[in-house]
Design a protein around this motif. Structure first.
Motif, PDB file in Angstrom:
ATOM      1  N   VAL A 120    -101.554  57.115 -24.503  1.00  0.00           N
ATOM      2  CA  VAL A 120    -101.270  55.580 -25.181  1.00  0.00           C
ATOM      3  C   VAL A 120     -99.911  55.469 -25.954  1.00  0.00           C
ATOM      4  O   VAL A 120     -99.236  54.587 -25.278  1.00  0.00           O
ATOM      5  CB  VAL A 120    -102.186  54.983 -25.962  1.00  0.00           C
ATOM      6  N   VAL A 121     -99.503  56.365 -26.726  1.00  0.00           N
ATOM      7  CA  VAL A 121     -98.183  56.280 -27.464  1.00  0.00           C
ATOM      8  C   VAL A 121     -97.225  56.440 -26.092  1.00  0.00           C
ATOM      9  O   VAL A 121     -96.086  55.821 -26.387  1.00  0.00           O
ATOM     10  CB  VAL A 121     -98.264  57.485 -28.385  1.00  0.00           C
ATOM     11  N   ILE A 122     -97.135  57.344 -25.293  1.00  0.00           N
ATOM     12  CA  ILE A 122     -96.219  57.527 -24.342  1.00  0.00           C
ATOM     13  C   ILE A 122     -96.091  56.463 -23.783  1.00  0.00           C
ATOM     14  O   ILE A 122     -95.004  55.755 -23.226  1.00  0.00           O
ATOM     15  CB  ILE A 122     -96.461  58.867 -23.606  1.00  0.00           C
ATOM     16  N   THR A 123     -97.238  55.707 -23.257  1.00  0.00           N
ATOM     17  CA  THR A 123     -97.178  54.513 -22.324  1.00  0.00           C
ATOM     18  C   THR A 123     -96.656  53.284 -23.068  1.00  0.00           C
ATOM     19  O   THR A 123     -95.705  52.795 -22.472  1.00  0.00           O
ATOM     20  CB  THR A 123     -98.695  54.106 -21.977  1.00  0.00           C
ATOM     21  N   VAL A 124     -96.938  53.220 -24.387  1.00  0.00           N
ATOM     22  CA  VAL A 124     -96.404  52.030 -24.967  1.00  0.00           C
ATOM     23  C   VAL A 124     -94.879  52.107 -25.186  1.00  0.00           C
ATOM     24  O   VAL A 124     -94.060  51.330 -25.136  1.00  0.00           O
ATOM     25  CB  VAL A 124     -96.969  51.867 -26.467  1.00  0.00           C
ATOM     26  N   LEU A 125     -94.411  53.348 -25.749  1.00  0.00           N
ATOM     27  CA  LEU A 125     -92.995  53.620 -25.990  1.00  0.00           C
ATOM     28  C   LEU A 125     -92.223  53.520 -24.650  1.00  0.00           C
ATOM     29  O   LEU A 125     -91.135  52.867 -24.660  1.00  0.00           O
ATOM     30  CB  LEU A 125     -92.715  55.101 -26.378  1.00  0.00           C
ATOM     31  N   SER A 126     -92.721  53.959 -23.675  1.00  0.00           N
ATOM     32  CA  SER A 126     -91.998  53.882 -22.412  1.00  0.00           C
ATOM     33  C   SER A 126     -92.042  52.420 -21.748  1.00  0.00           C
ATOM     34  O   SER A 126     -90.960  52.073 -21.271  1.00  0.00           O
ATOM     35  CB  SER A 126     -92.849  54.543 -21.280  1.00  0.00           C
ATOM     36  N   ALA A 127     -93.175  51.784 -21.929  1.00  0.00           N
ATOM     37  CA  ALA A 127     -93.167  50.190 -21.708  1.00  0.00           C
ATOM     38  C   ALA A 127     -91.684  49.631 -22.746  1.00  0.00           C
ATOM     39  O   ALA A 127     -91.137  48.734 -21.793  1.00  0.00           O
ATOM     40  CB  ALA A 127     -94.182  49.491 -21.908  1.00  0.00           C
ATOM     41  N   VAL A 128     -91.691  49.683 -23.644  1.00  0.00           N
ATOM     42  CA  VAL A 128     -90.766  49.390 -24.676  1.00  0.00           C
ATOM     43  C   VAL A 128     -89.383  49.588 -23.896  1.00  0.00           C
ATOM     44  O   VAL A 128     -88.433  48.901 -23.800  1.00  0.00           O
ATOM     45  CB  VAL A 128     -90.885  49.743 -26.146  1.00  0.00           C
ATOM     46  N   LEU A 129     -89.296  50.992 -23.658  1.00  0.00           N
ATOM     47  CA  LEU A 129     -87.857  51.334 -23.078  1.00  0.00           C
ATOM     48  C   LEU A 129     -87.567  50.706 -21.606  1.00  0.00           C
ATOM     49  O   LEU A 129     -86.516  50.432 -21.282  1.00  0.00           O
ATOM     50  CB  LEU A 129     -87.754  52.867 -22.856  1.00  0.00           C
ATOM     51  N   VAL A 130     -88.834  50.594 -20.940  1.00  0.00           N
ATOM     52  CA  VAL A 130     -88.211  49.763 -19.477  1.00  0.00           C
ATOM     53  C   VAL A 130     -87.838  48.302 -19.968  1.00  0.00           C
ATOM     54  O   VAL A 130     -86.944  47.904 -19.225  1.00  0.00           O
ATOM     55  CB  VAL A 130     -89.641  49.761 -18.915  1.00  0.00           C
ATOM     56  N   VAL A 131     -88.370  47.775 -21.028  1.00  0.00           N
ATOM     57  CA  VAL A 131     -87.885  46.304 -21.467  1.00  0.00           C
ATOM     58  C   VAL A 131     -86.677  46.358 -22.087  1.00  0.00           C
ATOM     59  O   VAL A 131     -85.602  45.698 -21.786  1.00  0.00           O
ATOM     60  CB  VAL A 131     -88.968  45.506 -22.249  1.00  0.00           C
TER      61      VAL A 131
END
Length: 182
Positions: A84-95
């Motif tokens: 979940v942490v990896i997914t959230v941080l990656s989503a922030v980086l995508v944006v």
């Protein structure tokens, strides 16, 4: 001596502080020269998307293991939380990552990372088949010898010693049911 300069160590003369600053500036310039070129926004977003996919796959895989409850966690709870942490941080980086400049162009170092990932996947694939001893030994040796550029002797000694320590710690002391040969 004045104590008004917080950057200067106590007892340092102004000339010493100037020499330290000049050395720090020189090292910073060397690091900037040695840094690989920026990969651009497509590389930055691509890396974030790959990490996002890893996070989502990690969440799905750990959910399949069973999350349990907080009072009695299942085997998938911690992997799920980390995913979940990896997914959230990656989503922030995508944006937000399009304007960052910390991705690098693909180079020899990129190949080394790929070799590291492939050998780690190989460890995971061989673990249930032949136990953890041989795959762990091979993984350590490959990482030390070819990725870390260690000598043959130190690669062999450290690999054997590390696997022996893991065996004593996880199998004998903690009695974790790892698949193993011995």
């Amino acid at each position: 001596m004045s104590t008004s300069d917080p950057a200067r160590p106590p007892g340092a003369e102004p000339a010493d502080a100037d020499l330290l600053q000049a050395e720090a500036d020189r090292l910073q310039a060397e690091m900037e020269e040695a840094r690989p070129p920026h990969g651009g926004p497509i590389s930055q977003i691509s890396a974030a998307v790959v990490a996002l996919a890893v996070g989502v796959l990690g969440m799905a895989g750990s959910y399949a293991l069973g999350l349990g409850q907080l009072t009695q966690p299942g085997p998938g709870l911690w992997p799920f939380a980390i995913s979940v942490v990896i997914t959230v941080l990656s989503a922030v980086l995508v944006v937000t990552g399009r304007h960052l400049e910390d991705s690098e162009r693909f180079s020899r170092a990129s190949v080394q990372v790929a070799v590291g990932v492939v050998t780690l996947v190989g460890l995971a694939a061989l673990l249930p088949v032949i136990g953890f001893e041989v795959p762990s030994l091979l993984l350590m040796f490959i990482w030390l010898r070819w990725l870390g550029k260690e000598s043959w002797r130190s690669s062999i000694v450290i690999s054997i010693a590390a696997v022996a320590v893991f065996y004593v710690l996880f199998v004998l002391l903690l009695q974790i049911p790892l698949p193993r040969l011995i």
